[in-house]
Each structure stands twice: as C-alpha cells, then as structure tokens.
Design a protein around this motif. Sequence first.
Motif, mmCIF file in Angstrom:
data_model
loop_
_atom_site.group_PDB
_atom_site.id
_atom_site.type_symbol
_atom_site.label_atom_id
_atom_site.label_comp_id
_atom_site.label_asym_id
_atom_site.label_seq_id
_atom_site.Cartn_x
_atom_site.Cartn_y
_atom_site.Cartn_z
ATOM 1 N N GLN A 100 0.824 -1.213 0.000
ATOM 2 C CA GLN A 100 0.000 0.000 0.000
ATOM 3 C C GLN A 100 0.856 1.260 0.000
ATOM 4 O O GLN A 100 0.545 2.230 -0.692
ATOM 5 N N ARG A 101 1.950 1.277 0.781
ATOM 6 C CA ARG A 101 2.843 2.439 0.797
ATOM 7 C C ARG A 101 3.459 2.667 -0.582
ATOM 8 O O ARG A 101 3.578 3.793 -1.052
ATOM 9 N N ILE A 102 3.844 1.599 -1.226
ATOM 10 C CA ILE A 102 4.423 1.726 -2.570
ATOM 11 C C ILE A 102 3.387 2.291 -3.531
ATOM 12 O O ILE A 102 3.669 3.200 -4.320
ATOM 13 N N ARG A 103 2.170 1.776 -3.467
ATOM 14 C CA ARG A 103 1.119 2.233 -4.391
ATOM 15 C C ARG A 103 0.781 3.702 -4.185
ATOM 16 O O ARG A 103 0.427 4.394 -5.131
ATOM 17 N N LYS A 104 0.901 4.197 -2.948
ATOM 18 C CA LYS A 104 0.626 5.606 -2.686
ATOM 19 C C LYS A 104 1.669 6.497 -3.332
ATOM 20 O O LYS A 104 1.382 7.619 -3.742
ATOM 21 N N ASN A 105 2.901 6.031 -3.413
ATOM 22 C CA ASN A 105 4.006 6.841 -3.909
ATOM 23 C C ASN A 105 4.309 6.656 -5.391
ATOM 24 O O ASN A 105 5.184 7.322 -5.927
ATOM 25 N N VAL A 106 3.617 5.734 -6.030
ATOM 26 C CA VAL A 106 3.897 5.464 -7.444
ATOM 27 C C VAL A 106 2.644 5.742 -8.259
ATOM 28 O O VAL A 106 1.574 5.246 -7.956
ATOM 29 N N THR A 107 2.804 6.554 -9.267
ATOM 30 C CA THR A 107 1.690 6.841 -10.169
ATOM 31 C C THR A 107 1.767 5.887 -11.353
ATOM 32 O O THR A 107 2.783 5.837 -12.049
ATOM 33 N N PRO A 108 0.711 5.129 -11.572
ATOM 34 C CA PRO A 108 0.762 4.205 -12.702
ATOM 35 C C PRO A 108 0.790 4.964 -14.014
ATOM 36 O O PRO A 108 0.262 6.078 -14.116
ATOM 37 N N PRO A 109 1.421 4.399 -15.018
ATOM 38 C CA PRO A 109 1.472 5.082 -16.308
ATOM 39 C C PRO A 109 0.079 5.188 -16.909
ATOM 40 O O PRO A 109 -0.760 4.314 -16.731
ATOM 41 N N THR A 110 -0.153 6.276 -17.582
ATOM 42 C CA THR A 110 -1.445 6.440 -18.247
ATOM 43 C C THR A 110 -1.398 5.707 -19.575
ATOM 44 O O THR A 110 -0.370 5.681 -20.241
ATOM 45 N N PRO A 111 -2.501 5.116 -19.953
ATOM 46 C CA PRO A 111 -2.492 4.385 -21.219
ATOM 47 C C PRO A 111 -2.303 5.334 -22.393
ATOM 48 O O PRO A 111 -2.764 6.477 -22.377
ATOM 49 N N ALA A 112 -1.598 4.836 -23.390
ATOM 50 C CA ALA A 112 -1.365 5.648 -24.585
ATOM 51 C C ALA A 112 -2.688 5.869 -25.310
ATOM 52 O O ALA A 112 -3.540 4.998 -25.351
ATOM 53 N N THR A 113 -2.824 7.054 -25.845
ATOM 54 C CA THR A 113 -4.048 7.344 -26.599
ATOM 55 C C THR A 113 -3.889 6.795 -28.001
ATOM 56 O O THR A 113 -2.797 6.762 -28.562
#
Length: 127
Positions: free
Chosen positions: A84-97
């Motif tokens: 959970q701590r890792i997920r709070k600090n990491v923004t997942p990449p946005t899918p390519a349009t």
Amino acid sequence: MFDAGTATKVLNSFVPISRFNKGEAGKIIEEVKQEGIKVIVKNNAPECIMIRVEDYEQLVRDSKRIVNPLQTPEQEKSRKEFIQRIRKNVTPPTPATQQSRKEVMDSIGQIDIDEEAVNELRRISIL
C-alpha cells in the motif's frame, strides 16, 4: 584444477544407444543402480538420462517444495502495508491514446526525405 577421477566418471556416464540394440539394457540398468546416472547418446548427442528410482523420487519431492513458505498473519499484514505504501508513492502510467496515422503525421509535420540516401540503402540491402 583437473580431477582425473571426476573426468573418468563423467566419460563413463555416456552410453551409446547402440548398446541397447545389442541387448545390454539389463547391464546398463545395473550400471545406473551402481553409479547413479547414465546419459544415453545417439549420433553423439544426448537423447535421454537414466537415473535411479530413488533419485527420481527426490527430484519430484524437491520440485514440490514451497518456494515461499507460509507467512504468519503479522508478516502478511506487514507485506500488505508495504505494498500500500508503494502504491501511494507510485503513479501508474497512463495508457497511450490511440491516434490515427494522419494525426501522428500532422503532429510531426513535414519530413524532408533524402532520396539519394534512400536509394543507396535500397541498393545496399539488395546486395
């Protein structure tokens, strides 16, 4: 360091498949029981390996070993909190349009092509 005993043992573990054709299967099985392993060779390439039943059973037991042992509830809770701590600090990449080819080409703009270079590459690739 060269060990002649080990080298001899390795060389003696190779068995040409022709020995089976000569009716020596029983003798080869006895050799496996005594020495532990035989590599069956056909046309100078390994085809299969014969091992003792006990060695096979050990391999099966070892293959079923649990890689990650069961964790205590405290360890599992700690692991989940860490994730959970890792997920709070990491923004997942946005899918390519999805852009059409025309939209991509329009965003790049005009491209000047060196016709001589293109023709030279074509000529070289044919050689």
